[in-house]
Design an enzyme around this catalytic site. Structure first.
Site, PDB file in Angstrom:
ATOM      1  N   PHE A 236      12.110 -42.579 -26.005  1.00 37.89           N
ATOM      2  CA  PHE A 236      13.094 -43.283 -25.416  1.00 37.89           C
ATOM      3  C   PHE A 236      13.860 -42.431 -24.225  1.00 37.89           C
ATOM      4  O   PHE A 236      13.833 -41.093 -24.753  1.00 37.89           O
ATOM      5  CB  PHE A 236      14.329 -44.087 -26.092  1.00 37.89           C
ATOM      6  CG  PHE A 236      15.024 -44.855 -25.266  1.00 37.89           C
ATOM      7  CD1 PHE A 236      14.697 -45.883 -24.711  1.00 37.89           C
ATOM      8  CD2 PHE A 236      16.224 -44.453 -25.156  1.00 37.89           C
ATOM      9  CE1 PHE A 236      15.604 -46.517 -23.964  1.00 37.89           C
ATOM     10  CE2 PHE A 236      17.335 -45.130 -24.499  1.00 37.89           C
ATOM     11  CZ  PHE A 236      16.699 -46.260 -23.833  1.00 37.89           C
ATOM     12  N   THR A 237      14.515 -42.520 -22.904  1.00 39.19           N
ATOM     13  CA  THR A 237      14.905 -41.853 -22.037  1.00 39.19           C
ATOM     14  C   THR A 237      16.018 -40.847 -22.458  1.00 39.19           C
ATOM     15  O   THR A 237      15.865 -39.769 -22.761  1.00 39.19           O
ATOM     16  CB  THR A 237      15.583 -42.675 -20.910  1.00 39.19           C
ATOM     17  OG1 THR A 237      16.556 -43.647 -21.456  1.00 39.19           O
ATOM     18  CG2 THR A 237      14.283 -43.325 -20.078  1.00 39.19           C
TER      19      THR A 237
ATOM     20  N   PHE B 104      16.329 -41.851 -13.364  1.00 38.35           N
ATOM     21  CA  PHE B 104      16.115 -43.365 -12.855  1.00 38.35           C
ATOM     22  C   PHE B 104      17.508 -43.920 -12.745  1.00 38.35           C
ATOM     23  O   PHE B 104      17.663 -45.017 -12.048  1.00 38.35           O
ATOM     24  CB  PHE B 104      15.331 -43.989 -13.919  1.00 38.35           C
ATOM     25  CG  PHE B 104      15.898 -44.015 -15.269  1.00 38.35           C
ATOM     26  CD1 PHE B 104      15.687 -43.042 -16.062  1.00 38.35           C
ATOM     27  CD2 PHE B 104      16.763 -44.977 -15.601  1.00 38.35           C
ATOM     28  CE1 PHE B 104      16.518 -42.909 -17.375  1.00 38.35           C
ATOM     29  CE2 PHE B 104      17.318 -45.086 -17.092  1.00 38.35           C
ATOM     30  CZ  PHE B 104      17.196 -43.879 -17.733  1.00 38.35           C
TER      31      PHE B 104
ATOM     32  N   ARG C 170      10.895 -49.478 -15.492  1.00 35.73           N
ATOM     33  CA  ARG C 170      10.331 -48.810 -16.497  1.00 35.73           C
ATOM     34  C   ARG C 170       8.982 -48.400 -16.308  1.00 35.73           C
ATOM     35  O   ARG C 170       7.963 -48.891 -16.608  1.00 35.73           O
ATOM     36  CB  ARG C 170      10.496 -49.615 -17.630  1.00 35.73           C
ATOM     37  CG  ARG C 170      11.827 -49.707 -18.346  1.00 35.73           C
ATOM     38  CD  ARG C 170      12.234 -48.346 -18.812  1.00 35.73           C
ATOM     39  NE  ARG C 170      13.718 -48.231 -19.523  1.00 35.73           N
ATOM     40  CZ  ARG C 170      14.677 -47.286 -19.335  1.00 35.73           C
ATOM     41  NH1 ARG C 170      14.400 -46.388 -18.367  1.00 35.73           N
ATOM     42  NH2 ARG C 170      15.864 -47.237 -20.060  1.00 35.73           N
TER      43      ARG C 170
ATOM     44  N   TYR D 288      45.551 -42.547 -34.498  1.00 36.05           N
ATOM     45  CA  TYR D 288      44.678 -41.439 -34.387  1.00 36.05           C
ATOM     46  C   TYR D 288      43.632 -41.092 -35.411  1.00 36.05           C
ATOM     47  O   TYR D 288      42.746 -41.003 -35.015  1.00 36.05           O
ATOM     48  CB  TYR D 288      45.354 -39.990 -34.033  1.00 36.05           C
ATOM     49  CG  TYR D 288      44.602 -39.130 -33.341  1.00 36.05           C
ATOM     50  CD1 TYR D 288      44.123 -38.812 -31.852  1.00 36.05           C
ATOM     51  CD2 TYR D 288      43.620 -38.228 -33.960  1.00 36.05           C
ATOM     52  CE1 TYR D 288      43.322 -38.132 -31.295  1.00 36.05           C
ATOM     53  CE2 TYR D 288      42.921 -37.268 -33.540  1.00 36.05           C
ATOM     54  CZ  TYR D 288      42.460 -37.147 -32.189  1.00 36.05           C
ATOM     55  OH  TYR D 288      41.755 -36.463 -31.707  1.00 36.05           O
TER      56      TYR D 288
ATOM     57  N   LYS E  15      23.709 -52.894 -28.214  1.00 34.99           N
ATOM     58  CA  LYS E  15      22.596 -53.793 -28.340  1.00 34.99           C
ATOM     59  C   LYS E  15      22.851 -54.816 -29.632  1.00 34.99           C
ATOM     60  O   LYS E  15      23.456 -55.791 -29.329  1.00 34.99           O
ATOM     61  CB  LYS E  15      21.301 -53.242 -28.482  1.00 34.99           C
ATOM     62  CG  LYS E  15      21.019 -51.683 -27.787  1.00 34.99           C
ATOM     63  CD  LYS E  15      21.155 -51.903 -26.211  1.00 34.99           C
ATOM     64  CE  LYS E  15      21.104 -50.423 -25.519  1.00 34.99           C
ATOM     65  NZ  LYS E  15      20.317 -49.491 -25.883  1.00 34.99           N
TER      66      LYS E  15
ATOM     67  N   ASP F 255      15.909 -44.932 -34.998  1.00 36.76           N
ATOM     68  CA  ASP F 255      16.621 -45.562 -33.922  1.00 36.76           C
ATOM     69  C   ASP F 255      17.011 -46.944 -34.221  1.00 36.76           C
ATOM     70  O   ASP F 255      15.719 -47.860 -33.796  1.00 36.76           O
ATOM     71  CB  ASP F 255      15.978 -45.209 -32.432  1.00 36.76           C
ATOM     72  CG  ASP F 255      16.795 -45.329 -31.401  1.00 36.76           C
ATOM     73  OD1 ASP F 255      17.569 -46.634 -31.772  1.00 36.76           O
ATOM     74  OD2 ASP F 255      16.518 -45.314 -30.402  1.00 36.76           O
TER      75      ASP F 255
HETATM   76  C1  LIG Z   1      20.100 -48.198 -25.359  1.00 35.59           C
HETATM   77  C2  LIG Z   1      19.128 -47.265 -26.273  1.00 35.59           C
HETATM   78  C3  LIG Z   1      19.546 -45.911 -26.541  1.00 35.59           C
HETATM   79  C4  LIG Z   1      20.900 -45.195 -26.205  1.00 35.59           C
HETATM   80  O1  LIG Z   1      22.069 -45.788 -26.628  1.00 35.59           O
HETATM   81  P1  LIG Z   1      23.339 -45.944 -25.571  1.00 35.59           P
HETATM   82  O2  LIG Z   1      24.322 -46.669 -26.056  1.00 35.59           O
HETATM   83  O3  LIG Z   1      22.741 -46.630 -24.127  1.00 35.59           O
HETATM   84  O4  LIG Z   1      23.787 -44.384 -25.284  1.00 35.59           O
HETATM   85  C5  LIG Z   1      18.937 -45.311 -27.526  1.00 35.59           C
HETATM   86  N1  LIG Z   1      17.696 -46.028 -28.292  1.00 35.59           N
HETATM   87  C6  LIG Z   1      17.387 -47.046 -27.698  1.00 35.59           C
HETATM   88  C7  LIG Z   1      16.036 -47.771 -28.191  1.00 35.59           C
HETATM   89  C8  LIG Z   1      18.050 -47.974 -26.711  1.00 35.59           C
HETATM   90  O5  LIG Z   1      17.585 -49.020 -26.383  1.00 35.59           O
END
Ligand SMILES: *Cc1c(COP(=O)(O)O)cnc(C)c1O
Length: 471
Positions: free
Chosen positions: A138-139, A463, A396, A86, A272, A229
């Site tokens: 970004f969303t 979306f 998108r 933990y 990613k 980011d």
């Molecule tokens: C995917 C993504 C996020 C969010 O990450 P999650 O792991 O899906 O929560 C933030 N910024 C960018 C540029 C992304 O491609």
């Protein structure tokens, strides 16, 4: 090309010799093909939203590159070494030291994925009434900024909104727009600028090192932080190496470190660049912000040494960091996206140029000029591609852009795109051929396509779950 430590030699000059995937396949997962009839029924049941399809009904899944990566044998071996304590898992300390080595920040807070980190940093740094400039929204990032009471302001260069501009660094920040905002609202109302690399919503377009350095100089003048980011920063590093003077001979690892060095912290989706299926982190240099973040993570994610992840997941992320900077890997990763993009360019299908790092973006506005934006041309196109071949892509455009929280109206982005996203190390070039052929098929029947109306609209990040019906 490179050795295990990521020390590079210059890329070979373009020749007629092909490159191939720098791996061989050890385990396979069968793909299922379906009939057109079956797919027509499936997409109708999914409300013409590819997010609502069952993956079982999909042939080649190019919905997203998020968490869809194939892990290596080295990462899978690491999964067996999960220390599921933990508190104080050894996998956490390994992840922390690799983050410091490859990204160069002082402190690490693991989170279940990128948005977990975005939530924490937004709540800590943003006060109601603040403004957060960024190189395109970004969303999930903007959603968390708005929930914390902030207003996102787009300060990306104009070229980013033009799908035909061949600017090599469409992710660059427009320094004039940034300085104008600072002068207008005052630096006290800007807790940080959010800089993304590569810029997902602009079509996977990179920011240049020169621009990142200039953003640092400008923000230093006003005492404003930069939160990076870094989700796709390795892919950005590759573009810098290929396109920016002075970086040809540098390794991807060196370029990544330099990019991060101009920023104060980063949110990261491990799903990613890090070549895993789940995970993320917040990295930060400031000890006080770190202390607060470490405090908050126990409320929302989990203890500060696991943040919602199993030990084995942290191990796979740590090992993914070692693989992501290998030169032959990143070359084939982006090479595969370029391969698909080039095919469509050769056939004169309208796509965003230059081809981005993680996806090929189809210009739905140009492909379906007879469908007005409030009848969702990109949503329509994604649904049609699925019906044609079982290839799953995503919208998108106006659906992703959502509504303006103040006016309640649709936000109409200049870019109305379908993203054809390539998972890392999952598909071969033959899958790219099949995909390109399906896009061409739909493109050739474009005049017959009709738009959609939205019949169910969720309140947040619509979306993902919105439903549509044929007009
Ligand atoms: C995917 C993504 C996020 C969010 O990450 P999650 O792991 O899906 O929560 C933030 N910024 C960018 C540029 C992304 O491609």
């Amino acid at each position: 090309m490179s050795n295990q430590k990521g020390v590079s030699m210059p890329y070979p000059k373009p020749t007629r010799r092909s490159w191939a995937e720098p791996f061989k396949i050890k385990m396979v997962e069968p793909l299922k093909t379906t009939t057109r009839e079956h797919r027509l029924k499936a997409i109708e049941e999914a409300g013409y939203n590819t997010f609502l399809l069952r993956s079982e009904d999909v042939y080649i899944d190019l919905l997203t590159d998020s968490g869809t990566n194939a892990m290596s044998d080295y990462q899978w071996a690491g999964m067996m070494l999960g220390d599921e304590a933990y508190a104080g898992s050894k996998n956490f300390y390994y992840l922390e030291s690799n983050m410091q080595k490859y990204y160069g920040y002082n402190y690490l807070v693991p989170t279940h994925q990128g948005r977990g980190a975005e939530h924490i940093i937004s709540q800590i740094l943003i006060k109601p009434g603040d403004f957060i400039p960024g190189n395109m929204y970004f969303t999930t990032t903007r959603e968390h900024q708005e929930r914390a009471g902030g207003t996102f302001v787009d300060v990306i260069i104009d070229e980013a909104h033009d799908p035909d501009s061949t600017h090599l660094f469409k992710g660059d920040v427009d320094l004039q727009k940034l300085e104008d905002l600072i002068k207008k609202v005052g630096e006290k109302k800007i807790p940080y600028i959010s800089v993304a690399a590569t810029v997902n919503m602009a079509g996977g377009q990179p920011i240049s090192m020169k621009n990142m350095r200039a953003v640092r100089e400008l923000t230093n003048k006003y005492g404003i932080r930069i939160i990076f980011d870094a989700t796709r920063a390795v892919e950005n590093a590759y573009f810098i190496k290929m396109r920016e003077k002075g970086y040809e001979g540098k390794s991807i690892a060196e370029i990544l470190r330099e990019l991060c060095s101009y920023t104060d912290g980063a949110t990261m989706s491990g799903k990613k660049d890090l070549l895993v299926n789940i995970g993320g982190f917040l990295a930060i240099n400031d000890k006080d912000v770190f202390d607060e973040a470490r405090n908050m993570v126990v409320v929302y994610e989990g203890l500060h040494t696991y943040g919602g992840l199993a030990g084995r997941d942290m191990e796979a992320m740590a090992r993914g960091m070692e693989e992501m900077v290998q030169e032959d890997y990143i070359r084939s990763r982006i090479g595969q996206v370029e391969y698909l993009g080039q095919k469509l360019l050769d056939w004169e299908v309208p796509v965003v140029k230059p081809i981005g790092g993680h996806a090929v973006f189809l210009n739905a506005k140009k492909i379906l000029p007879h469908i007005p934006q409030d009848q969702f041309p990109a949503q329509t196109l994604a649904a049609e591609i699925y019906v044609d071949s079982g290839v799953r892509t995503m919208e998108r455009g106006v659906v992703s852009a959502g509504r303006d929280p103040k006016t309640g109206q649709h936000r109409y982005p200049k870019l109305e795109l379908v993203r054809v996203t390539i998972p890392r190390r999952v598909y071969t070039q033959a899958h790219m051929d099949v995909t390109a052929e399906s896009v061409l098929e739909v493109y050739e029947s474009r005049e017959k396509l009709k738009g959609l109306e939205m019949v169910y609209e969720p309140k947040h990040l619509r979306f993902f779950q919105a439903r549509f019906a044929k007009m």
